[in-house]
Write a protein that holds these residues in place. Structure first.
Motif, PDB file in Angstrom:
ATOM      1  N   ALA A 196      29.366  35.843 -11.731  1.00 21.34           N
ATOM      2  CA  ALA A 196      29.299  36.905 -12.763  1.00 21.34           C
ATOM      3  C   ALA A 196      28.546  38.115 -12.218  1.00 21.34           C
ATOM      4  N   LEU A 197      27.402  37.854 -11.570  1.00 22.81           N
ATOM      5  CA  LEU A 197      26.597  38.976 -11.054  1.00 22.81           C
ATOM      6  C   LEU A 197      27.281  39.638  -9.865  1.00 22.81           C
ATOM      7  N   MET A 198      27.944  38.848  -9.030  1.00 20.79           N
ATOM      8  CA  MET A 198      28.640  39.433  -7.870  1.00 20.79           C
ATOM      9  C   MET A 198      29.688  40.439  -8.353  1.00 20.79           C
ATOM     10  N   ARG A 199      30.451  40.029  -9.343  1.00 22.26           N
ATOM     11  CA  ARG A 199      31.485  40.930  -9.869  1.00 22.26           C
ATOM     12  C   ARG A 199      30.846  42.162 -10.533  1.00 22.26           C
ATOM     13  N   ARG A 200      29.795  41.943 -11.346  1.00 25.89           N
ATOM     14  CA  ARG A 200      29.185  43.072 -12.071  1.00 25.89           C
ATOM     15  C   ARG A 200      28.569  44.081 -11.104  1.00 25.89           C
ATOM     16  N   PHE A 201      27.887  43.588 -10.078  1.00 27.11           N
ATOM     17  CA  PHE A 201      27.286  44.504  -9.083  1.00 27.11           C
ATOM     18  C   PHE A 201      28.378  45.224  -8.292  1.00 27.11           C
ATOM     19  N   HIS A 202      29.442  44.509  -7.962  1.00 26.17           N
ATOM     20  CA  HIS A 202      30.532  45.149  -7.202  1.00 26.17           C
ATOM     21  C   HIS A 202      31.157  46.272  -8.038  1.00 26.17           C
ATOM     22  N   GLU A 203      31.452  45.963  -9.300  1.00 25.50           N
ATOM     23  CA  GLU A 203      32.096  46.975 -10.151  1.00 25.50           C
ATOM     24  C   GLU A 203      31.161  48.160 -10.389  1.00 25.50           C
ATOM     25  N   ALA A 204      29.854  47.891 -10.492  1.00 31.64           N
ATOM     26  CA  ALA A 204      28.878  48.973 -10.681  1.00 31.64           C
ATOM     27  C   ALA A 204      28.782  49.828  -9.412  1.00 31.64           C
ATOM     28  N   LYS A 205      28.858  49.189  -8.245  1.00 33.48           N
ATOM     29  CA  LYS A 205      28.829  49.942  -6.975  1.00 33.48           C
ATOM     30  C   LYS A 205      30.041  50.872  -6.910  1.00 33.48           C
ATOM     31  N   SER A 207      31.960  52.006  -9.360  1.00 34.25           N
ATOM     32  CA  SER A 207      31.985  53.068 -10.386  1.00 34.25           C
ATOM     33  C   SER A 207      30.738  53.957 -10.325  1.00 34.25           C
ATOM     34  N   LYS A 208      29.859  53.692  -9.356  1.00 37.02           N
ATOM     35  CA  LYS A 208      28.601  54.427  -9.174  1.00 37.02           C
ATOM     36  C   LYS A 208      27.734  54.401 -10.448  1.00 37.02           C
ATOM     37  N   ALA A 209      27.719  53.242 -11.131  1.00 37.66           N
ATOM     38  CA  ALA A 209      26.875  53.066 -12.331  1.00 37.66           C
ATOM     39  C   ALA A 209      25.405  53.046 -11.914  1.00 37.66           C
ATOM     40  N   LYS A 210      24.534  53.466 -12.844  1.00 35.37           N
ATOM     41  CA  LYS A 210      23.097  53.530 -12.525  1.00 35.37           C
ATOM     42  C   LYS A 210      22.392  52.200 -12.766  1.00 35.37           C
ATOM     43  N   GLU A 211      22.950  51.376 -13.677  1.00 28.31           N
ATOM     44  CA  GLU A 211      22.275  50.108 -13.971  1.00 28.31           C
ATOM     45  C   GLU A 211      23.268  48.982 -14.228  1.00 28.31           C
ATOM     46  N   VAL A 212      22.770  47.758 -14.066  1.00 27.44           N
ATOM     47  CA  VAL A 212      23.565  46.559 -14.336  1.00 27.44           C
ATOM     48  C   VAL A 212      22.774  45.661 -15.271  1.00 27.44           C
ATOM     49  N   VAL A 213      23.444  45.128 -16.292  1.00 25.66           N
ATOM     50  CA  VAL A 213      22.784  44.237 -17.258  1.00 25.66           C
ATOM     51  C   VAL A 213      22.837  42.800 -16.737  1.00 25.66           C
ATOM     52  N   VAL A 214      21.686  42.135 -16.773  1.00 25.20           N
ATOM     53  CA  VAL A 214      21.584  40.725 -16.380  1.00 25.20           C
ATOM     54  C   VAL A 214      21.055  39.977 -17.595  1.00 25.20           C
ATOM     55  N   TRP A 215      21.579  38.762 -17.837  1.00 29.27           N
ATOM     56  CA  TRP A 215      21.236  38.024 -19.062  1.00 29.27           C
ATOM     57  C   TRP A 215      19.886  37.314 -18.954  1.00 29.27           C
ATOM     58  N   GLY A 216      19.225  37.212 -20.116  1.00 28.15           N
ATOM     59  CA  GLY A 216      17.999  36.411 -20.224  1.00 28.15           C
ATOM     60  C   GLY A 216      16.780  37.150 -19.693  1.00 28.15           C
ATOM     61  N   THR A 217      15.751  36.378 -19.341  1.00 25.51           N
ATOM     62  CA  THR A 217      14.481  36.964 -18.893  1.00 25.51           C
ATOM     63  C   THR A 217      14.375  37.062 -17.377  1.00 25.51           C
ATOM     64  N   GLY A 218      15.227  36.343 -16.667  1.00 25.01           N
ATOM     65  CA  GLY A 218      15.133  36.313 -15.196  1.00 25.01           C
ATOM     66  C   GLY A 218      14.196  35.241 -14.683  1.00 25.01           C
ATOM     67  N   SER A 219      13.469  34.578 -15.601  1.00 28.87           N
ATOM     68  CA  SER A 219      12.480  33.595 -15.132  1.00 28.87           C
ATOM     69  C   SER A 219      13.041  32.188 -14.852  1.00 28.87           C
ATOM     70  N   PRO A 220      14.196  31.768 -15.435  1.00 25.23           N
ATOM     71  CA  PRO A 220      14.655  30.397 -15.134  1.00 25.23           C
ATOM     72  C   PRO A 220      14.890  30.192 -13.639  1.00 25.23           C
ATOM     73  N   LEU A 221      14.625  28.976 -13.212  1.00 27.74           N
ATOM     74  CA  LEU A 221      14.841  28.609 -11.804  1.00 27.74           C
ATOM     75  C   LEU A 221      16.146  27.826 -11.676  1.00 27.74           C
ATOM     76  N   ARG A 222      16.911  28.119 -10.635  1.00 24.17           N
ATOM     77  CA  ARG A 222      18.141  27.369 -10.376  1.00 24.17           C
ATOM     78  C   ARG A 222      18.233  27.049  -8.884  1.00 24.17           C
TER      79      ARG A 222
END
Ligand code: NDP
Ligand code: F7E
Length: 323
Positions: A196-205, A207-222
């Motif tokens: 999901a993030l690979m696609r979102r970052f690629h599409e943002a790159k 389209s020259k978007a300034k930001e990308v939304v990531v879900w949750g708090t970022g604290s979970p470990l995987r």
């Protein structure tokens, strides 16, 4: 109880053995097919979802009666990330119970020598001890976002154990950690975090978007494992393991979702900012598996997360973006 804890079979020596890889078009199934072919195991029986719907019991039974595979690797399932699991609980429990029940029972009834069932690290309690040993199974409540899928997967483990105990049949289970690699599902909402993030970052790159939304708090470990390492472990288990207990398959390395997002951003080459959408669920706080039993048998993972991400991004650009 239930036969030997491990021994070796002729899985790798009999190059003409007929092997059914269920779900061969998916992330895991396609990696297993690549691995088997690279080892000279080419008598593979493969059916796409449209050719054989594994939820249909009589079709599955007719297929096994006609083909009689000697070995069965069950990598077909209803699979998805945290949003899909949370949104379609009926599909995740019903389809998975149907597929695995049909395939396990027909494999046994039509004389397969050995079957490997794949579960997932989500079978363990939400607050299991870390790293999670195999015997943490059924010791506490599950993570609510994927408990329906987890209950189906726990039933698959128990079904393999029951057939081993009652019939002395060689059914084994491997529990992979979070996987990624070529042929992953890159759907914007229903996929796992890494594609999901690979696609979102690629599409943002692009389209020259300034930001990308990531879900949750970022604290979970995987804990992430490249699917080629998983395929290697699957072949290793088919060849070397014949036990009652399911075995964990992990990389032993964990990252926070924030660290993962920064790494994917770097590999893709997106230069904007990350914005955290804390209205989305975090899911389980941590699920690092203890894979020491499998490591003790002689298997080791080889692909680092950074190398695996570079490889997967190359595949994504060449096979998804360019289509
Ligand atoms: N991806 C991950 O991070 C993890 C995966 N696993 C396990 O690995 C296994 C494979 O997962 P993965 O490869 O990621 O999933 P995918 O969704 O990539 O592949 C699943 C495959 O199963 C097929 N399939 C689904 N439903 C049916 C059906 N009714 N009849 C026939 N075929 C069907 C799909 O076909 P189609 O697409 O045409 O429907 C697809 O080829 C699963 O058991 C999963 O639980 C475990 C831990 C982590
Ligand atoms: C393998 C395992 O996978 C599933 O469990 P999960 O590990 O929670 O799955 P996930 O990859 O979807 O999310 C991991 C983390 O990442 C965060 N996150 C950030 N941004 C996005 C994002 O854009 N998409 C997704 N999906 N997650 C995101 C997300 O909020 C969560 O904190 C099970 O349902 C079940 O399928 C299973 O067994």
């Amino acid at each position: 109880m239930g036969g030997p804890t491990h021994d070796s079979s002729d899985f790798l020596t009999d190059k003409s053995a007929k092997i059914f890889v269920a779900g061969h078009g998916g992330l895991v199934g396609s990696a297993i097919v690549r691995k088997l072919q690279s080892l000279g195991l080419t008598n593979l029986v493969l059916r796409s979802h449209s050719e054989l719907d594994l939820t249909r019991q009589s079709d599955v039974d007719s297929f096994f009666a006609a083909e009689k595979p000697q070995y069965v690797i069950l990598a077909a399932a209803k699979v998805g990330g945290i949003h899909a699991n949370n949104t379609y609980p009926a599909d995740f429990i019903a389809i998975n119970l149907q597929i695995q029940t049909n395939v396990i029972d027909s494999s046994f009834r039509h004389g397969a020598k050995k079957l490997l069932f794949l579960g997932s690290s989500c079978i363990y309690p939400k607050l299991a001890p870390q790293p999670i040993p195999e015997n943490a199974l059924l010791t506490g409540p599950l993570e609510p976002t994927n408990e329906w899928y987890a209950v189906a997967k726990i039933s698959g483990i128990k079904m393999c154990q029951a057939y081993r105990i009652q019939y002395n049949w060689d059914a084994i289970s491997g529990m992979p950690t979070n996987l990624y690699g070529p042929n992953d599902n890159f759907h914007p909402e229903n996929s796992h975090v890494l594609p999901a993030l690979m696609r979102r970052f690629h599409e943002a790159k692009v389209s020259k978007a300034k930001e990308v939304v990531v879900w949750g708090t970022g604290s979970p470990l995987r804990e992430f494992l490249h699917v080629d390492d998983l395929a290697d472990a699957v072949v290793f288990l088919m060849d070397k393991y014949s036990g009652l207990e399911h075995l964990n398959v992990g990389s032993g390395k964990e990252v926070t979702i924030k660290e993962l997002a920064e790494l994917v951003k770097e590999v893709v080459g997106f230069e904007g900012e990350l914005v955290w959408d804390t209205s989305k669920p975090d899911g389980t706080p941590r699920k690092l598996m203890d894979s020491s039993k499998l490591l003790g048998l002689g298997w080791t993972p080889k692909i680092s997360l950074k190398d695996g991400l570079v490889d997967t991004y190359k595949w994504y650009v060449e096979n998804v973006v360019k289509q």
